[in-house]
Scaffold this active site. Sequence first.
Site, PDB file in Angstrom:
ATOM      1  N   ARG A 158       0.801   5.864  -0.650  1.00 43.15           N
ATOM      2  CA  ARG A 158       0.168   7.106  -1.124  1.00 43.15           C
ATOM      3  C   ARG A 158       1.249   8.103  -1.518  1.00 43.15           C
ATOM      4  O   ARG A 158       0.986   9.268  -1.733  1.00 43.15           O
ATOM      5  CB  ARG A 158      -0.743   7.714  -0.051  1.00 43.15           C
ATOM      6  CG  ARG A 158      -0.147   7.828   1.326  1.00 43.15           C
ATOM      7  CD  ARG A 158      -1.018   8.668   2.244  1.00 43.15           C
ATOM      8  NE  ARG A 158      -0.466   9.986   2.398  1.00 43.15           N
ATOM      9  CZ  ARG A 158       0.367  10.342   3.391  1.00 43.15           C
ATOM     10  NH1 ARG A 158       0.714   9.473   4.324  1.00 43.15           N
ATOM     11  NH2 ARG A 158       0.822  11.563   3.459  1.00 43.15           N
ATOM     12  N   GLY A 165       4.323  -1.003   7.245  1.00 39.46           N
ATOM     13  CA  GLY A 165       5.601  -0.385   7.622  1.00 39.46           C
ATOM     14  C   GLY A 165       5.457   0.472   8.858  1.00 39.46           C
ATOM     15  O   GLY A 165       4.577   0.267   9.688  1.00 39.46           O
ATOM     16  N   ALA A 187      -0.392   4.664   7.407  1.00 39.02           N
ATOM     17  CA  ALA A 187      -1.594   5.520   7.297  1.00 39.02           C
ATOM     18  C   ALA A 187      -1.703   6.556   8.410  1.00 39.02           C
ATOM     19  O   ALA A 187      -2.795   6.985   8.759  1.00 39.02           O
ATOM     20  CB  ALA A 187      -2.859   4.675   7.248  1.00 39.02           C
ATOM     21  N   ASP A 196       4.534   3.697  10.971  1.00 40.68           N
ATOM     22  CA  ASP A 196       3.477   4.725  10.969  1.00 40.68           C
ATOM     23  C   ASP A 196       2.539   4.571   9.769  1.00 40.68           C
ATOM     24  O   ASP A 196       2.263   5.529   9.053  1.00 40.68           O
ATOM     25  CB  ASP A 196       4.107   6.127  10.984  1.00 40.68           C
ATOM     26  CG  ASP A 196       3.081   7.202  11.338  1.00 40.68           C
ATOM     27  OD1 ASP A 196       2.062   6.863  11.973  1.00 40.68           O
ATOM     28  OD2 ASP A 196       3.288   8.374  10.952  1.00 40.68           O
ATOM     29  N   GLN A 242       0.859  -1.192   0.000  1.00 42.47           N
ATOM     30  CA  GLN A 242       0.000   0.000   0.000  1.00 42.47           C
ATOM     31  C   GLN A 242       0.890   1.235   0.000  1.00 42.47           C
ATOM     32  O   GLN A 242       1.877   1.283   0.740  1.00 42.47           O
ATOM     33  CB  GLN A 242      -0.849  -0.049   1.278  1.00 42.47           C
ATOM     34  CG  GLN A 242      -1.020   1.242   2.038  1.00 42.47           C
ATOM     35  CD  GLN A 242      -2.130   2.099   1.469  1.00 42.47           C
ATOM     36  OE1 GLN A 242      -3.094   1.558   0.908  1.00 42.47           O
ATOM     37  NE2 GLN A 242      -2.004   3.407   1.555  1.00 42.47           N
ATOM     38  N   ARG A 292     -18.064  41.900  -1.092  1.00 45.59           N
ATOM     39  CA  ARG A 292     -16.595  42.033  -1.010  1.00 45.59           C
ATOM     40  C   ARG A 292     -15.954  40.635  -1.020  1.00 45.59           C
ATOM     41  O   ARG A 292     -14.957  40.400  -1.699  1.00 45.59           O
ATOM     42  CB  ARG A 292     -16.186  42.758   0.272  1.00 45.59           C
ATOM     43  CG  ARG A 292     -16.445  44.260   0.250  1.00 45.59           C
ATOM     44  CD  ARG A 292     -16.000  44.833   1.587  1.00 45.59           C
ATOM     45  NE  ARG A 292     -16.533  46.163   1.863  1.00 45.59           N
ATOM     46  CZ  ARG A 292     -15.869  47.301   1.667  1.00 45.59           C
ATOM     47  NH1 ARG A 292     -14.659  47.282   1.162  1.00 45.59           N
ATOM     48  NH2 ARG A 292     -16.415  48.456   1.959  1.00 45.59           N
ATOM     49  N   ARG A 296     -12.916  45.242 -10.384  1.00 46.00           N
ATOM     50  CA  ARG A 296     -14.300  45.704 -10.247  1.00 46.00           C
ATOM     51  C   ARG A 296     -14.883  46.081 -11.604  1.00 46.00           C
ATOM     52  O   ARG A 296     -16.080  45.963 -11.818  1.00 46.00           O
ATOM     53  CB  ARG A 296     -14.367  46.859  -9.265  1.00 46.00           C
ATOM     54  CG  ARG A 296     -14.170  46.332  -7.839  1.00 46.00           C
ATOM     55  CD  ARG A 296     -14.985  47.081  -6.840  1.00 46.00           C
ATOM     56  NE  ARG A 296     -14.984  46.372  -5.557  1.00 46.00           N
ATOM     57  CZ  ARG A 296     -16.051  45.835  -5.012  1.00 46.00           C
ATOM     58  NH1 ARG A 296     -17.217  45.885  -5.643  1.00 46.00           N
ATOM     59  NH2 ARG A 296     -15.986  45.228  -3.846  1.00 46.00           N
ATOM     60  N   HIS A 348      10.609   5.167  -4.079  1.00 50.34           N
ATOM     61  CA  HIS A 348      12.021   5.324  -4.409  1.00 50.34           C
ATOM     62  C   HIS A 348      12.728   3.990  -4.184  1.00 50.34           C
ATOM     63  O   HIS A 348      12.081   2.967  -3.984  1.00 50.34           O
ATOM     64  CB  HIS A 348      12.622   6.447  -3.567  1.00 50.34           C
ATOM     65  CG  HIS A 348      11.907   7.755  -3.745  1.00 50.34           C
ATOM     66  ND1 HIS A 348      11.933   8.453  -4.935  1.00 50.34           N
ATOM     67  CD2 HIS A 348      11.097   8.459  -2.919  1.00 50.34           C
ATOM     68  CE1 HIS A 348      11.193   9.539  -4.823  1.00 50.34           C
ATOM     69  NE2 HIS A 348      10.663   9.566  -3.611  1.00 50.34           N
ATOM     70  N   ILE A 353      -8.639  45.944  -1.564  1.00 50.97           N
ATOM     71  CA  ILE A 353      -8.602  46.272  -0.131  1.00 50.97           C
ATOM     72  C   ILE A 353      -8.572  44.970   0.663  1.00 50.97           C
ATOM     73  O   ILE A 353      -7.793  44.813   1.583  1.00 50.97           O
ATOM     74  CB  ILE A 353      -9.834  47.122   0.262  1.00 50.97           C
ATOM     75  CG1 ILE A 353      -9.799  48.469  -0.453  1.00 50.97           C
ATOM     76  CG2 ILE A 353      -9.851  47.325   1.783  1.00 50.97           C
ATOM     77  CD1 ILE A 353     -10.998  49.341  -0.161  1.00 50.97           C
ATOM     78  N   ALA A 354      -9.428  44.013   0.285  1.00 55.53           N
ATOM     79  CA  ALA A 354      -9.530  42.701   0.960  1.00 55.53           C
ATOM     80  C   ALA A 354      -9.561  42.864   2.476  1.00 55.53           C
ATOM     81  O   ALA A 354      -8.609  42.477   3.164  1.00 55.53           O
ATOM     82  CB  ALA A 354      -8.392  41.790   0.517  1.00 55.53           C
TER      83      ALA A 354
END
Length: 571
Positions: free
Chosen positions: A198, A290, A294, A292, A196, A450, A436, A202, A476-477
């Site tokens: 994710r 292996g 998941a 840790d 398995q 906004r 705008r 290597h 402006i955010a």
Amino acid sequence: MGAFKEAHGGALKELYLAPEAAEAEKARARDYASWDLTARQLCDIELLLNGAFSPLEGFLGKADADSVIADMRLQDGTLWPMPVTLDVSEAFAEGLKEGDAIALRDAEGVLVATMDVSDIWAPDKRAEAAGVFGTTDETHPGVHYLLHEAGPVYLGGRLKGVEPPTHYDFKHLRHSPAQVRQLFQQWGWRRVVAFQTRNPMHRAHHDLTFRAAREAEANLLIHPVVGMTKPGDVDHFTRVRCYEHILEQYPIQTTALSLLPLAMRMAGPREALWHAIIRKNYGCTHFIVGRDHAGPGGGADGEPFYGPYDAQELITAHAEELDITMVPFRHMVYVQDRAQFLPADEVAEGESVLTISGTEFRRRLREGLEIEDWFSYPAVIEELRRSHPSLHLRGFTVFFTGLSGSGKSTIANALMVKLMEMGGRRVTLLDGDIVRKNLSSELGFSKEHRDLNILRIGFVASEIAKHGGISVCAPIAPYASTRRKVRDMVEGSGAGFLEVYVSTPLEICEERDRKGLYAKARAGLIKEFTGISDPYEVPERAEITIDTQDLTPDLAAHKIILTLERMGYIR
Ligand code: PPS
């Protein structure tokens, strides 16, 4: 055939209707209430329907879900560690009663299955998080999903499968459990170790898996998850291309690659047990677990959620019941003198070992630094470099925020010109006024409008940055949470994000009043004016703060360029 099935995972429960019955169900489903499956649910339903989640016959009802959360068992005592439930909105659940049938569709409206609803309930999600993940810490991605993304009501019931979810990618590598078992039978593979993953593989992974297969006197199935993994992981398109290169490194006819469209929960030990049961359903006899397995890494306090070998211990504790044998693996290190990878506990004293942590590997990729041959294969590195170019080749967004008249636009313009002078990447200016006019002409200045305006800017900026360009934004955010969403959007696309707070105080902006807007706002002629009659939330984690009283626009732009250089986006 019977004996073969025993050796390859026991009874499979496929939930698809026969073709004629499926057609009839399709016709009936036109009258059913219809739920559009989320990305997570599409993964779950595919594996429910094709038997990867055998012996489940649908999404779990309340009694089974509670029993799984509390004891890792279905009500009938079967070992099953993960609650696979169908979460929906209150609005959808309101129109339903137990005994109804519902249609479950993909995002395009294609009917995947129907479900006879046997249970409708509002779950206690905190209790579920504590039970399944052993924590309610929201930095755990599984907990975060449960509390913030999953719907508030759960439905359970038996499924009738109509059509498998469609995949357009890597079709030659997608197989149902029945197909995988069939292939094993065809190839004469009686013992198979599943791996398995994710992550990209290597040399250490290659050596580990090959060793595991040799020790178990078995063939090897590389079975990576391509459904949903931990946010921030390398995308599955890139990974699968890497796995195809890795496959060439194994002796011919020993190893196969197949993709698993699983939505991981990152639940550590429980998830490892789940992975083992799933691989048993695919006909594998052995499963590599292996360090840790998941696990999602560290939590809010930096401590890992699960111990490195908790998963192996949990599987060992249930070994009698599991119809698949665990091949435990310890941490692998490269022993320089022997030019090979070995489990760390087999290294003799005094032997010099080499390791590159995941963090160090990502740093080298990011900075375009050398990755030695002992660590990986050139074809794999090239593939990763193609989709994760070093920072100076990636796009980025410089996001200015500050009051009207604070000097954002002037500095943004100066910066744009300097970046164009340097060349290499295209630059787009998304100034407040430009946006705008072109993107948000129908919007006003309420909080809602906004936010919409800023999210549109964020969307465009992230697309530009994703494609390697530079976007310089200068609205402006005023709201911190909306700026945060823009940051997440841009960074989520793999690009860089630099927030620049132009901190010119209100009195100075008002004194300058270049557009005469402050005077109008004071006179009440303009409503909801930022700083006068509308809030501005000062940024707490801007990468740069610029006070235009101390710096000319030229120097301010130069300061930003220097920061971009320091961050690695400019060379
Ligand atoms: S926001 O809040 O980020 O969506 O605002 P933005 O899109 O940057 O637009 C700000 C420009 O619109 C002018 N203007 C106002 N600003 C603030 N509040 C109100 N009520 C308002 N009405 C018009 C103002 O000129 C802003 O331009 P800058 O360049 O910031 O001075």
